[in-house]
Design a protein around this motif. Structure first.
Motif, PDB file in Angstrom:
ATOM      1  N   ALA A  48       2.891  -1.342  -3.525  1.00  0.00           N
ATOM      2  CA  ALA A  48       1.699  -0.493  -3.656  1.00  0.00           C
ATOM      3  C   ALA A  48       0.465  -1.198  -3.111  1.00  0.00           C
ATOM      4  O   ALA A  48      -0.359  -0.592  -2.407  1.00  0.00           O
ATOM      5  CB  ALA A  48       1.489  -0.127  -5.126  1.00  0.00           C
ATOM      6  N   HIS A  52      -0.315   0.753   0.135  1.00  0.00           N
ATOM      7  CA  HIS A  52      -1.149   1.831  -0.419  1.00  0.00           C
ATOM      8  C   HIS A  52      -0.477   3.198  -0.278  1.00  0.00           C
ATOM      9  O   HIS A  52      -1.153   4.235  -0.310  1.00  0.00           O
ATOM     10  CB  HIS A  52      -2.534   1.850   0.240  1.00  0.00           C
ATOM     11  N   SER A  55       0.193   4.453  -5.749  1.00  0.00           N
ATOM     12  CA  SER A  55      -0.934   3.879  -6.478  1.00  0.00           C
ATOM     13  C   SER A  55      -0.453   2.952  -7.586  1.00  0.00           C
ATOM     14  O   SER A  55       0.680   3.072  -8.074  1.00  0.00           O
ATOM     15  CB  SER A  55      -1.801   4.980  -7.087  1.00  0.00           C
ATOM     16  N   GLN A  57      -1.627   2.998 -10.565  1.00  0.00           N
ATOM     17  CA  GLN A  57      -1.500   3.835 -11.758  1.00  0.00           C
ATOM     18  C   GLN A  57      -0.112   4.471 -11.840  1.00  0.00           C
ATOM     19  O   GLN A  57       0.482   4.547 -12.920  1.00  0.00           O
ATOM     20  CB  GLN A  57      -2.566   4.933 -11.748  1.00  0.00           C
TER      21      GLN A  57
END
Length: 212
Positions: A48, A52, A55, A57
């Motif tokens: 991540a 990218h 995410s 999260q």
């Protein structure tokens, strides 16, 4: 098998199947299957941070949910199958009804600490839920401590890997080894304490649990 679950292989699988790979490995490990759930978490967080494409999260949420679901399945297995196996074959391994009551009493008093901190130690992360179920730890308390431990574990390891990238790989091994050694030390100390206080613990367990 070890090549299949190596960090490189997990990275490749995440590229193809996404966070389902993280979910499956963490859940299976939490159920009692010796798979590298923590490695999957770190690898997913590194992926991540470098691409990218997903995410942080999402990584933390996936790992947390998988840990909670897997641990609860492990708890149910321990409470049903695990307990029956102990009752049936326990005498062969010197685990009679008195020692079973001691285990239940110990989890009643300290189960929350074992479940929470066990999430950060490889051996306990795999078997803590099974042990909690087999020793009849109260489910609602197990669920609370399991959820807190799972979320904190996902945030700490996932967040650290995401923020510090490849540097975490150089410290994850030594830290994991240190935690494992500390855990073994506590187990050894507990065995010595148990041998010297078994009769006293039996009395406390019988007083607390009665004839259940």
């Amino acid at each position: 098998m070890f090549d299949i679950v190596s960090p490189e292989r997990i990275h490749d699988l995440i590229q193809v199947y996404g966070l389902w790979v993280l979910f499956a490995l963490v859940m299976a490990e939490s159920m009692g299957v010796p798979l590298p759930g923590e490695t999957a978490l770190v690898t997913a967080a590194l992926y991540a941070g470098s691409t990218h494409m997903i995410s942080l999260q999402a990584v933390v949420t996936t790992a947390s949910i998988a840990a909670i679901i897997g641990d609860n399945i492990g708890y149910l297995l321990g409470r049903s199958i695990g307990l029956r196996l102990i009752l049936r074959y326990g005498d062969r391994f010197h685990i009679g009804s008195n020692r079973l009551k001691i285990g239940q009493y110990f989890f009643m008093r300290h189960g929350g600490k074992i479940v929470f901190f066990g999430r950060f130690v490889a051996l306990l992360r795999t078997f803590a839920a099974l042990l909690a179920g087999a020793n009849r730890m109260r489910w609602w308390y197990f669920l609370l401590m399991n959820a807190c431990g799972g979320v904190c574990w996902a945030i700490v390891f996932g967040g650290t890997a995401y923020l510090f990238g490849q540097q975490v790989e150089h410290v994850k091994g030594p830290i994991g080894l240190l935690l494992f050694v500390v855990a073994i030390g506590f187990v050894f100390a507990g065995m010595v304490f148990f041998r010297h206080h078994e009769k006293e613990l039996e009395k406390r367990a019988k007083a607390a649990l009665g004839d259940q």
